[in-house]
Every structure is written in C-alpha cells, then in structure tokens.
Design an enzyme around this catalytic site. Structure first.
Site, PDB file in Angstrom:
ATOM      1  CB  SER A 263      -0.895   0.002   1.233  1.00 10.34           C
ATOM      2  OG  SER A 263      -0.112   0.295   2.377  1.00 10.34           O
ATOM      3  CE  LYS A 264      -1.694   6.992  -2.740  1.00  7.27           C
ATOM      4  NZ  LYS A 264      -2.912   7.750  -2.704  1.00  7.27           N
ATOM      5  NE  ARG A 265      -0.912   2.457   5.993  1.00 13.69           N
ATOM      6  CZ  ARG A 265      -1.424   1.273   6.283  1.00 13.69           C
ATOM      7  NH1 ARG A 265      -0.857   0.518   7.189  1.00 13.69           N
ATOM      8  NH2 ARG A 265      -2.505   0.848   5.660  1.00 13.69           N
ATOM      9  CB  SER A 266       5.078  -0.091   1.401  1.00 14.13           C
ATOM     10  OG  SER A 266       4.789   0.230   0.067  1.00 14.13           O
ATOM     11  N   GLY A 267       5.636   3.218   0.933  1.00 15.00           N
ATOM     12  CA  GLY A 267       6.511   4.250   0.378  1.00 15.00           C
ATOM     13  C   GLY A 267       7.044   3.952  -1.015  1.00 15.00           C
TER      14      GLY A 267
END
Ligand code: GLU
Length: 490
Positions: A258-262
C-alpha cells in the site's frame, strides 16, 4: 485461431500502482508472446474517484516502460471510443442493459436510500464485522405498468442484474481452475447507476465483449465478482474470455502493498532513483518466473519467454532489497556515457568542489545499486571526514598504528617533491617506495588510502583518490593522519 487481444483497463485514480503496472505488463506480454494486440481502455465511469492528471500519468508510464498499445484513445483500431465516458455517450451501456431487462436478466429498481439503508446488515467475517447490503429483489415484483409509470414520472432508478438465488455458478480461471459459488451469494449488482453511468462491473463486460478481448488479465481482487460477470456473458449469449487472475502483491511484512510502504507506485520508485528497465524487469517477476529461474530480462526477452501458465497463485512479495540488487546489475551493464548522463545530477549534488566528475562516475558505476547511493560513497572527496585511527591497523595488511605512522612520515617528503599528480605517476612513486622499503604493497597502500579518505571502504584506490583531490589536499590529509597518529601514540 483468433488473434489474441488483451486490454489494460485502468481507472484514472492517481499514480500507477505497482499492481496496475504488473497487470499492464502481463496483458502486454500475453498478447505480444502470441503476436496479438494490446489495447488501452480508460475506465472513467466512476466520477467520484476520478483524479485530474491521472490519464496523463497512464500514458506517460506506458510510454516510458515500453508497453506500447496497438489501440487506444490516441490510436483508433476500429473498436472505439476507447474511453468509457465517451462510450457512454453512444448509449451502448443503456442499450445492452435494456436488452437484459427485456430478457428478464435485469430489472429496474426504484428503491430509495432509506429503503436500501434498512437492508443493511452486519455480518461476521471471522472476528471482524462487515456491513453489507444484499438487495432483496423488491423491485423485481413491479409490474411492467408500474415500471413504466415510474419512468414516466422521472423517478430515479438503477438497473440491477437479476441473479438466481438457488443453484450454483461455475467459472473458469486459467490459474485457479474451476471456481463454483452458491448463487445465494450473488447479489443483484447494479449495472446502471442512478446518474446513468454504468458500474465498472457492467461496463467492463460490455466493453470486453464489444472490443473483442480474448484474454482478461487482472488482480485477484476481481476473482469474487467473476461469477457475476459470467452470468452476464451467459445472459447475452456471449463467449466468456479467458480469465487470468494474478496473485496479490504484498510488502516485506506480507501485508498488501500500500501507499504506506513508500514504494507502491511506479513514480515513487523512479523518484527514489530506480531505473525504468529494472523496475519493469522486477515487476515481471512478481508472480511469474521462467523455467530456468533466470532473473535479468529485457522487455523483448520477456515477450519471448513469457508463458502465463507459469504465473504462480501464491502472493508475490515486493522486496525492495531485491529490486535494489537488480537495479545495480542494470547500472553495471549500462554503457558508460548513458550512465554518466544519468549520474551527473547526483554527482553534482554530492560533490561541492570542481572535481573530475567523469572519473568519479567510473569509480562508482559498479559499486552502487541506485543513484542516491552516490552521495554516501563520494562525500569524502569534498572534505576529510573525522575518523578513528584504529582504522590504520589492518590484520591482513599487517599494518598497525605505529607502522602506519612510520609509512606516512616516510611518504610525506616524497609526495611533497612530486609534481605530477596522476594515478599512474603516483602509483609508480608508491611502488618505488615499497621496493626500497622491502614491504608488501598493502603495507604502504592501506595507511595512505586511510589518510586520504578517512574511510574503511572507498570506491577507488589510494592513488586514484589522490589524483582526484590533487596535491595540496593530499599533503594536507597525510599531515592530518600523521598528527592524529602522533597524538594517539604519544
Ligand atoms: N478499471 C479496473 C481497475 O483499474 C480494471 C480491472 C480489470 O482489468 O478488469 O482496477
């Protein structure tokens, strides 16, 4: 045999996620491996999720990655329009929805929000509760006259698929095999929304059929809707395309990427300094592998080797370390001029003095994995970092702090007397010293390299470094080394 036709059908909702790019790549490869056509279709019927500029990102990414479409909004192949909002204006979705209504496979629904709210129920999903609405077919009971009266009155409506509540539906996926679901699980999904737009699910089926798509490749989040798609194909009497649902992509912690993984989108990765070719190569391996476990492939080689029957069903882990390694392999293999062109901005940012950038580029080429690694490798050229003199003691080189002090003191006058500060001349100077002293090369080179770099690891040898920093700086750094060692040993 009919020519294979695949499509990449993105919804323009933002950056191109790694999962989207993999779908595009696999659709491209499935088509090209068999000499087929790859088509681009923009699925923009969900007006709420539409993001300005997202269509441009799609075009740019496909072009950059070399996934060149044979047909699309900008390349008419006779199956257009290729943008769903434009297809809608032709009335195609409404026409087909009405055909289903006439066949009894779909029906008008006039239920308002309140009524639908009342149908909401909480279900237990193994601990977590989920709110779902299963439509109760209320409007299926309306007579033809009632429906017509409501339409004439201008009452808002949707059109729903009429799914059976008994029996089972089976569909086939190339990787997952036959999947059978109970019809009681099939909701009467909406085909045409109250704003007149088709739902993604309906437009997808109508378009895949009318655009002659033979193979549908997409993420397995669509697996659960596939039985409903199948029922639509059957209701129309259309041939079902070959389905290939791709495994989930997870991050290193086995959570959905997800976006959180960067690093979840193509643009994130490019901004982080990865090469397009390496990203494409790496993404090809997220769920697919060739027979011989080879890992480095150009796009043309992938086209040749890609057999979708070798796609795995188990989740693919996006391992950024592995991608870094692969990127490093691409940098090593890259032609120097191209490498220099790409590395120059990073070198200019990392180096604050007027050094010979080309020479430094040649030093780092085989030692970095991504361009941003350059800064940490070359920073010592600007300025001698603070370092601990224990670094002078090296077991294998048989050096100690004492021996290093002696070597530096003996070398200093020779270095001062030397005018030509080139790698070759300095190396000759050093070899002459080694010969006269009767020691091993490393015994003299190790202390000198430590003194001029202040680092345990450097991208080049002592004399190459000295050529870059020049005579004055070399002398100053050697003197500093002597000073530090004397202070330590005093
Ligand atoms: N528009 C869908 C998406 O972007 C496409 C899914 C499909 O390929 O069928 O996820």
């Amino acid at each position: 045999m009919t020519k294979i036709r695949t499509r990449y059908a993105p919804s323009p909702t933002g950056r191109m996620h790694v999962g989207n790019l993999r779908s595009a790549l696999y659709e491209f490869l499935v088509a090209k491996h068999e000499g087929g056509d790859f088509m681009l279709r923009i699925e923009d019927t969900d007006q709420e999720r539409f993001v300005e500029g997202a269509v441009e990102i799609i075009y740019r990414t496909l072009e950059k990655t070399g996934l060149i479409h044979d047909e699309g909004p900008d390349k008419d192949g006779g199956f257009g329009p290729y943008v769903q909002s434009e297809r809608m204006k032709t009335g195609i979705y409404m026409k087909y929805a009405k055909e289903l209504v006439d066949k009894g496979e779909a029906y008008y629904c006039f239920c308002d929000k309140e009524r639908l709210e009342s149908l909401r129920q909480s279900i237990d999903m193994g601990g977590a509760t989920k709110e779902i609405t299963v439509y109760d077919k209320h409007c299926l009971g309306l007579s033809k006259e009632e429906v017509e009266a409501n339409l004439a009155e201008g009452k808002p409506f949707v059109i729903r698929q009429n799914n059976p509540t008994e029996g089972t539906t089976t569909f086939h996926d190339e990787l997952y095999g036959d999947i059978t679901v109970d019809n009681s699980e099939l909701d009467d999904m909406i085909l045409i929304k109250s704003d007149g737009y088709p739902t993604y699910n309906f437009a997808n089926v109508v378009d895949d059929h009318t655009m002659g798509i033979t193979h549908v490749v997409r993420g397995n989040e669509y697996l659960s809707s596939s039985p409903k798609y199948n029922r639509l194909y059957d209701a129309f009497g259309w041939e079902v395309p070959t389905y290939i649902h791709l495994p989930l992509i997870t991050d290193e912690n086995h959570k959905k990427l997800s976006k959180r993984s960067g690093h979840s989108s193509f643009e994130d990765l490019i901004e982080q300094g990865f090469l397009t070719e390496a990203v494409v190569n790496y993404i090809a391996l997220l769920g697919w592998s060739p027979e011989d476990n080879r890992e480095i492939f150009t796009l043309d080689e992938l086209i040749e080797k890609f057999d979708y029957r070798r796609i795995s069903k188990s989740p693919a882990v996006f391992d950024i370390q592995k991608l870094k390694w692969m990127n490093g392999e691409y940098l090593k293999a890259m032609d120097f001029d191209k490498f220099y062109e790409l590395a120059e901005p990073y070198l200019k940012e990392a180096l604050t003095k007027e050094f010979d950038f080309k020479k430094i580029a040649a030093m780092v080429k085989t030692r970095i994995e991504i361009f941003p690694d350059i800064a940490g490798l070359v920073d010592f050229f600007n300025e001698l970092p603070e370092y601990d003199t224990v670094m002078y003691a090296h077991k294998k080189m048989k050096t100690t702090e004492e021996s290093s002090l002696e070597v530096l003191k003996e070398l200093l006058p020779r270095l001062e007397a030397q005018d030509e500060y080139t790698n070759d001349a300095l190396y000759a100077l050093l070899m002459k010293y080694v010969e006269e002293k009767g020691c091993k090369n490393g015994y003299a080179i190790w202390p000198l390299r430590t003194a001029v770099s202040g680092k345990q690891m450097t991208p080049a040898g002592a004399t190459e470094i000295m050529e870059i920093i020049g005579k004055d700086e070399t002398i100053a750094r050697v003197k500093k080394g002597i000073e530090l060692l004397e202070a330590k040993l005093a």
